[in-house]
Motif scaffolding. Sequence first.
Motif, mmCIF file in Angstrom:
data_model
loop_
_atom_site.group_PDB
_atom_site.id
_atom_site.type_symbol
_atom_site.label_atom_id
_atom_site.label_comp_id
_atom_site.label_asym_id
_atom_site.label_seq_id
_atom_site.Cartn_x
_atom_site.Cartn_y
_atom_site.Cartn_z
ATOM 1 N N GLU A 85 0.827 -1.206 0.000
ATOM 2 C CA GLU A 85 0.000 0.000 0.000
ATOM 3 C C GLU A 85 0.860 1.254 0.000
ATOM 4 O OE1 GLU A 85 -3.543 2.065 2.712
ATOM 5 O OE2 GLU A 85 -2.687 0.121 3.274
ATOM 6 N N LEU A 86 1.949 1.223 0.771
ATOM 7 C CA LEU A 86 2.841 2.386 0.846
ATOM 8 C C LEU A 86 3.518 2.655 -0.495
ATOM 9 C CD1 LEU A 86 4.035 4.482 2.831
ATOM 10 C CD2 LEU A 86 5.889 2.852 3.261
ATOM 11 N N PHE A 91 6.849 7.211 -4.180
ATOM 12 C CA PHE A 91 7.955 6.832 -5.056
ATOM 13 C C PHE A 91 9.129 6.298 -4.240
ATOM 14 C CE2 PHE A 91 9.838 8.386 -9.360
ATOM 15 C CZ PHE A 91 10.353 7.121 -9.584
ATOM 16 N N ALA A 92 9.441 6.931 -3.124
ATOM 17 C CA ALA A 92 10.583 6.506 -2.311
ATOM 18 C C ALA A 92 10.398 5.079 -1.810
ATOM 19 C CB ALA A 92 10.765 7.465 -1.132
ATOM 20 N N ALA A 239 0.565 12.782 2.455
ATOM 21 C CA ALA A 239 0.335 12.157 3.762
ATOM 22 C C ALA A 239 1.621 12.073 4.573
ATOM 23 C CB ALA A 239 -0.264 10.766 3.574
ATOM 24 N N TRP A 240 2.760 12.161 3.896
ATOM 25 C CA TRP A 240 4.062 12.121 4.566
ATOM 26 C C TRP A 240 4.719 13.492 4.579
ATOM 27 C CZ3 TRP A 240 5.768 7.660 6.899
ATOM 28 C CH2 TRP A 240 5.010 6.509 6.628
ATOM 29 N N GLU A 241 3.898 14.530 4.365
ATOM 30 C CA GLU A 241 4.361 15.919 4.356
ATOM 31 C C GLU A 241 5.468 16.140 3.330
ATOM 32 O OE1 GLU A 241 5.356 17.074 8.309
ATOM 33 O OE2 GLU A 241 3.298 16.877 9.046
ATOM 34 N N LEU A 242 5.297 15.491 2.180
ATOM 35 C CA LEU A 242 6.221 15.649 1.068
ATOM 36 C C LEU A 242 5.451 16.138 -0.144
ATOM 37 C CD1 LEU A 242 8.201 12.274 1.281
ATOM 38 C CD2 LEU A 242 9.106 14.527 1.899
#
Length: 310
Positions: A85-86, A91-92, A239-242
């Motif tokens: 899911e992640l 992309f990372a 969602a990951w502040e990116l």
Amino acid sequence: MKRSSLLAVLVSLCTPAAAHSGAVYNAAEVSSLILLLAFAAIYAFGVTLLWRRVGCIRGVARDRAIMFAAGCAALALLYLPSLRELSAGLFAAHMIEHEWAMLIVAPLLILGKPFAAFAWALPRPLLAAVTGLRQWLQTAWRAATQPLFATFQHALTVWAWHASNLYELALRDPTTHFWQHACLLVSALIFWRAMLLSPQKGLVLFCLFFTVVQSGFLGVLLTLSERLWVPAQSANAGAWELTPIEDQQLAGLIMWVPAGLFYTAAALWAASAWIKRPSRGATHPAYVLHHDVSLTAERKVSHGHRGSRA
């Protein structure tokens, strides 16, 4: 641990804890998981037979079996639903998946000496047929695992799946996504087979440094690019502040720095092996490579003949 329990250990290691709750796997993923479990079971069965015949020192030593089990377990981790899911929207995380398969899974599986174990697991009639094709198979395999060919096919595979529209297609189509991961893993297996076992350590050194450069250059392009290569890949970056471009830059850094350090460490190992080359061919990795299948096959056939005479 009893030798007879090796099969159960390998199969349990290769069964991801993800196969519960709401995890949904498509047909390609289910097929690949079944294939992984089958290979682990065949390997364990072959190693068990080999150890019963000649002990756990000759053929496939305990540490080699542990490496193969670790490789299977590392590959099984990629089936965890949380990681799937992640990686679908980051992309990372997807880049970590790719590098994990190419830099961790592939070398461990190769160091596990799978061909020796598989030869012992084959039924005797099938083994006799394979042994009859041994010269042709060895010729084809030696050509595929020549350091230069192995290096260039690996580079071509990595660039084709990361620097073209194939990456975006893999995100949209589950079957293409499966083939993306399969191609990267198979190309890495061929690459590491050549790098770890080729007697041409000077050429291996060149190939590893070439891989550092080409892989690092692709990572640099991803890191410094001002446009998104695959916009859909960074759908969950917020969602990951990116920002999506920061997510892409992080993916590029992962390919550039950690992967580059891994290849550099392998190159330093190759340089050390080149300097300390053994004087006798019987202890050389090339000797081991050439006899991986043939010696184990001949031992199994000869043991079968002895049993029939008895």
